[in-house]
Design an enzyme around this catalytic site. Structure first.
Site, mmCIF file in Angstrom:
data_model
loop_
_atom_site.group_PDB
_atom_site.id
_atom_site.type_symbol
_atom_site.label_atom_id
_atom_site.label_comp_id
_atom_site.label_asym_id
_atom_site.label_seq_id
_atom_site.Cartn_x
_atom_site.Cartn_y
_atom_site.Cartn_z
ATOM 1 N N HIS A 16 -29.920 15.219 -4.751
ATOM 2 C CA HIS A 16 -29.141 16.434 -4.465
ATOM 3 C C HIS A 16 -27.814 16.396 -5.233
ATOM 4 C CE1 HIS A 16 -31.332 16.407 -0.345
ATOM 5 N NE2 HIS A 16 -31.824 17.418 -1.031
ATOM 6 N N LYS A 40 -36.108 22.984 13.465
ATOM 7 C CA LYS A 40 -36.243 21.583 13.034
ATOM 8 C C LYS A 40 -35.402 20.686 13.919
ATOM 9 C CE LYS A 40 -37.529 21.486 8.154
ATOM 10 N NZ LYS A 40 -37.075 21.062 6.813
ATOM 11 N N ARG A 89 -38.325 18.286 -8.696
ATOM 12 C CA ARG A 89 -38.555 16.855 -8.923
ATOM 13 C C ARG A 89 -39.901 16.626 -9.604
ATOM 14 N NH1 ARG A 89 -37.763 15.432 -2.752
ATOM 15 N NH2 ARG A 89 -39.082 17.269 -2.821
HETATM 16 O O1 PNS Z 1 -33.911 21.438 1.551
HETATM 17 P P1 PNS Z 1 -35.058 22.336 1.891
HETATM 18 O O2 PNS Z 1 -35.507 22.130 3.320
HETATM 19 O O3 PNS Z 1 -36.179 22.230 0.893
HETATM 20 O O4 PNS Z 1 -34.485 23.850 1.776
HETATM 21 C C1 PNS Z 1 -35.304 24.957 2.043
HETATM 22 C C2 PNS Z 1 -34.478 26.257 2.118
HETATM 23 C C3 PNS Z 1 -33.345 26.107 3.082
HETATM 24 C C4 PNS Z 1 -33.938 26.573 0.739
HETATM 25 C C5 PNS Z 1 -35.442 27.394 2.561
HETATM 26 O O5 PNS Z 1 -36.152 26.988 3.695
HETATM 27 C C6 PNS Z 1 -34.722 28.692 2.861
HETATM 28 O O6 PNS Z 1 -34.232 29.361 1.983
HETATM 29 N N1 PNS Z 1 -34.665 29.045 4.164
HETATM 30 C C7 PNS Z 1 -33.944 30.225 4.659
HETATM 31 C C8 PNS Z 1 -34.908 31.294 5.146
HETATM 32 C C9 PNS Z 1 -35.340 32.197 3.996
HETATM 33 O O7 PNS Z 1 -34.538 32.748 3.276
HETATM 34 N N2 PNS Z 1 -36.682 32.370 3.861
HETATM 35 C C10 PNS Z 1 -37.270 33.220 2.861
HETATM 36 C C11 PNS Z 1 -37.325 32.588 1.486
HETATM 37 S S1 PNS Z 1 -38.636 31.453 1.354
#
Ligand code: PNS
Length: 188
Positions: A16, A40, A89
């Site tokens: 990150h 979560k 990645r």
């Molecule tokens: O670190 P992560 O868990 O891979 O991050 C995932 C994240 C937070 C980027 C994704 O789950 C997200 O954008 N969640 C917010 C809800 C949202 O906008 N959903 C629609 C787009 S997929």
């Protein structure tokens, strides 16, 4: 141009940090945004994760740390950011990331997703892996930013009595730890 780097960051890893550092050279401002996700059970609270990210990015003057809930694109628009920054990645990331990018595009035409290929040395790294190693009594100092490692050791020491590994010794696992703990992905 402002970029939002959204994620769970439970906890932030060197992978990150690599994306944040490189993003901060490409964009005027990078807002690292921790998702408040009620579905979560994280290892660290949102406030703890934000603090860890702040302590890890103190050397970057154009990086800000925030949290959000709801849709990422809604938060991006609220912050007047047109870019979502994500790290890629390995090939297996690609499918999910592309799906997210396309979905976000259907929600907001103006917001673009920009992917940065994570540097080779961090391509295997994930927060889940870090937690699994720490849970099993292994060292994680080389996988997370320096200020974050003690938090992780402390956290598992609190949950289960473990011997915190010394810098240069192989940790001794006092007893097998097989139960599910907060912040770990359930097996299967
Ligand atoms: O670190 P992560 O868990 O891979 O991050 C995932 C994240 C937070 C980027 C994704 O789950 C997200 O954008 N969640 C917010 C809800 C949202 O906008 N959903 C629609 C787009 S997929």
């Amino acid at each position: 141009m402002f970029a939002i780097y959204p994620g769970s960051f439970d906890p932030i890893t060197l992978g990150h940090l690599d994306v944040i550092e490189r993003g901060s050279r490409l964009f005027e401002r990078v807002i690292v945004a921790v998702l408040r996700n009620p579905n979560k059970t994280p290892l660290f609270t949102v406030a703890e994760r934000m603090d860890q990210i702040r302590r890890s990015t103190g050397h970057l003057t154009n990086v800000e740390v925030d949290s959000f809930d709801g849709l990422t694109v809604t938060y991006a628009k609220m912050r007047q950011a047109n870019v979502l920054l994500r790290g890629l990645r390995v090939l297996s990331d690609f499918e999910m990331e592309l799906q997210m990018a396309h979905t976000n595009k259907t929600l907001s035409e103006e917001v673009e997703t920009v992917f940065l290929a994570t540097s080779n040395e961090h391509s295997f790294l994930s927060s889940s892996l870090v937690k699994e190693i720490a849970k099993l009594g292994g060292r994680i100092d080389h996988l997370v930013p320096q200020p974050v490692a003690p938090d992780i050791y402390k956290c598992y020491a609190k949950i289960l009595p473990i011997s915190v590994p010394k810098q240069d010794s192989t940790p001794v696992v006092e007893h097998p730890r097989t139960e599910f703990l907060p912040g770990m992905d359930k097996p299967g």
